[in-house]
Design an enzyme around this catalytic site. Sequence first.
Site, PDB file in Angstrom:
ATOM      1  N   ASN A   9       0.864  -1.183   0.000  1.00  0.00           N
ATOM      2  CA  ASN A   9       0.000   0.000   0.000  1.00  0.00           C
ATOM      3  C   ASN A   9       0.903   1.236   0.000  1.00  0.00           C
ATOM      4  O   ASN A   9       1.476   1.592   1.015  1.00  0.00           O
ATOM      5  CB  ASN A   9      -0.884  -0.041   1.259  1.00  0.00           C
ATOM      6  CG  ASN A   9      -1.719   1.222   1.427  1.00  0.00           C
ATOM      7  OD1 ASN A   9      -1.827   2.028   0.507  1.00  0.00           O
ATOM      8  ND2 ASN A   9      -2.304   1.378   2.602  1.00  0.00           N
ATOM      9  N   LYS A  11       0.133   4.252  -0.350  1.00  0.00           N
ATOM     10  CA  LYS A  11      -0.524   5.461   0.191  1.00  0.00           C
ATOM     11  C   LYS A  11      -0.308   6.644  -0.765  1.00  0.00           C
ATOM     12  O   LYS A  11      -0.282   6.438  -1.976  1.00  0.00           O
ATOM     13  CB  LYS A  11      -0.029   5.738   1.613  1.00  0.00           C
ATOM     14  CG  LYS A  11      -0.184   4.485   2.494  1.00  0.00           C
ATOM     15  CD  LYS A  11      -0.023   4.739   3.955  1.00  0.00           C
ATOM     16  CE  LYS A  11      -0.223   3.425   4.714  1.00  0.00           C
ATOM     17  NZ  LYS A  11      -0.139   3.570   6.150  1.00  0.00           N
ATOM     18  N   HIS A  95      -9.645   1.322   5.111  1.00  0.00           N
ATOM     19  CA  HIS A  95      -8.352   1.522   5.788  1.00  0.00           C
ATOM     20  C   HIS A  95      -8.549   2.504   6.937  1.00  0.00           C
ATOM     21  O   HIS A  95      -9.340   3.448   6.828  1.00  0.00           O
ATOM     22  CB  HIS A  95      -7.331   2.055   4.781  1.00  0.00           C
ATOM     23  CG  HIS A  95      -5.928   2.054   5.329  1.00  0.00           C
ATOM     24  ND1 HIS A  95      -5.474   3.040   6.175  1.00  0.00           N
ATOM     25  CD2 HIS A  95      -4.914   1.178   5.186  1.00  0.00           C
ATOM     26  CE1 HIS A  95      -4.227   2.767   6.515  1.00  0.00           C
ATOM     27  NE2 HIS A  95      -3.860   1.644   5.935  1.00  0.00           N
ATOM     28  N   GLU A  97      -6.867   4.924   7.926  1.00  0.00           N
ATOM     29  CA  GLU A  97      -6.644   6.332   7.569  1.00  0.00           C
ATOM     30  C   GLU A  97      -7.886   6.920   6.907  1.00  0.00           C
ATOM     31  O   GLU A  97      -8.221   8.082   7.113  1.00  0.00           O
ATOM     32  CB  GLU A  97      -5.403   6.459   6.666  1.00  0.00           C
ATOM     33  CG  GLU A  97      -4.123   6.306   7.477  1.00  0.00           C
ATOM     34  CD  GLU A  97      -2.935   5.769   6.702  1.00  0.00           C
ATOM     35  OE1 GLU A  97      -2.937   5.791   5.466  1.00  0.00           O
ATOM     36  OE2 GLU A  97      -1.975   5.302   7.373  1.00  0.00           O
ATOM     37  N   GLU A 167      -5.453  -4.675  11.039  1.00  0.00           N
ATOM     38  CA  GLU A 167      -4.454  -3.614  11.154  1.00  0.00           C
ATOM     39  C   GLU A 167      -4.713  -2.819  12.429  1.00  0.00           C
ATOM     40  O   GLU A 167      -5.498  -1.856  12.405  1.00  0.00           O
ATOM     41  CB  GLU A 167      -4.547  -2.676   9.948  1.00  0.00           C
ATOM     42  CG  GLU A 167      -4.249  -3.343   8.633  1.00  0.00           C
ATOM     43  CD  GLU A 167      -3.628  -2.367   7.648  1.00  0.00           C
ATOM     44  OE1 GLU A 167      -2.542  -2.673   7.137  1.00  0.00           O
ATOM     45  OE2 GLU A 167      -4.193  -1.288   7.425  1.00  0.00           O
ATOM     46  N   GLY A 173       2.362   2.633  10.812  1.00  0.00           N
ATOM     47  CA  GLY A 173       3.304   3.732  10.617  1.00  0.00           C
ATOM     48  C   GLY A 173       3.997   4.186  11.892  1.00  0.00           C
ATOM     49  O   GLY A 173       4.602   5.253  11.926  1.00  0.00           O
ATOM     50  N   SER A 213       3.356  -1.719  10.531  1.00  0.00           N
ATOM     51  CA  SER A 213       4.799  -1.750  10.753  1.00  0.00           C
ATOM     52  C   SER A 213       5.444  -3.100  10.417  1.00  0.00           C
ATOM     53  O   SER A 213       6.331  -3.570  11.135  1.00  0.00           O
ATOM     54  CB  SER A 213       5.128  -1.347  12.194  1.00  0.00           C
ATOM     55  OG  SER A 213       4.713  -0.011  12.424  1.00  0.00           O
TER      56      SER A 213
HETATM   57  P1  PGA Z   1       2.759   0.626   7.714  1.00  0.00           P
HETATM   58  O1  PGA Z   1       1.275   0.757   7.113  1.00  0.00           O
HETATM   59  O2  PGA Z   1       3.305  -0.689   7.174  1.00  0.00           O
HETATM   60  O3  PGA Z   1       3.491   1.809   7.204  1.00  0.00           O
HETATM   61  O4  PGA Z   1       2.623   0.579   9.185  1.00  0.00           O
HETATM   62  C1  PGA Z   1       0.412  -0.339   6.981  1.00  0.00           C
HETATM   63  C2  PGA Z   1      -0.894   0.083   6.390  1.00  0.00           C
HETATM   64  O5  PGA Z   1      -1.347   1.204   6.661  1.00  0.00           O
HETATM   65  O6  PGA Z   1      -1.513  -0.672   5.617  1.00  0.00           O
END
Ligand code: PGA
Length: 257
Positions: A9, A11, A95, A97, A167, A173, A213
Amino acid sequence: MRPPLVVGNWKMHGAQTQASTLARAIRRGVKSFRRVEVALAPPFTALGTVGKIIQGSRVELAGQNVYWENEGAFTGEVSPTMLRALGCRFVIVGHSERRRLFNEGDEAIAKKMLASVRAGLRPILCIGETLAERQKRLTYRILSRQLRAGLKGLGKNGIETFEVAYEPVWAIGTGRNASPEQVSEAHRWIRGMLGTLCGKKVAKEIRILYGGSVRPDNAPQLAATEEVNGSLVGGASLRAPDFLRIIRSFASPSARQ
Ligand code: PGA
């Protein structure tokens, strides 16, 4: 169970040049891996470019978001049929976010799930609790609500046409990934809930990915964790060598060299 699925992903990263370079490196790098599925979710603006680069390879294309109508006066939105036309096989739905920064609620997510399945996309339904919710021991109440709501509209026909990504919001992140115990406990619980919602036989076949992460150093342990059927990778998917090492962890052992 189908092969593990590893999704990158990106983003809001990956303008044209960066996207091409990254997609080319992934395409080359996955050639030798066996029994693992790989998908890239670049921003909408790079879907066409990345789609052309990975065409004919085993790397699949995924959208990061989708709207639930196929066309109309919805400024700024992209429809499931548009994603299909660009060659997307998957789409990320719900997601954290999107839920947190863009106020996406359960109802919108349910509509997106249904519209995606109808258009022939495989949605990846993201669910996960925040740190405050975990500390208040609300994790399973949240996961239950998100899962029930997300699958609500699907009915019998949509079952088996989606993936789930666990998640935990506090791990996204932040560099702070969930421990294998926390992951396997959550994934076992999700599998059980899928059994209740879709029937045991179907639930056994649904892939449950972990995201938050994931890095080359923790991927092997996660890949070996009970009920983990792949991964949704954010930050580490922007560096080809790191992402390839993560994919390798999920590939079958004979192909990991
Ligand atoms: P990250 O994001 O690996 O940067 O923690 C995972 C995600 O948001 O799918």
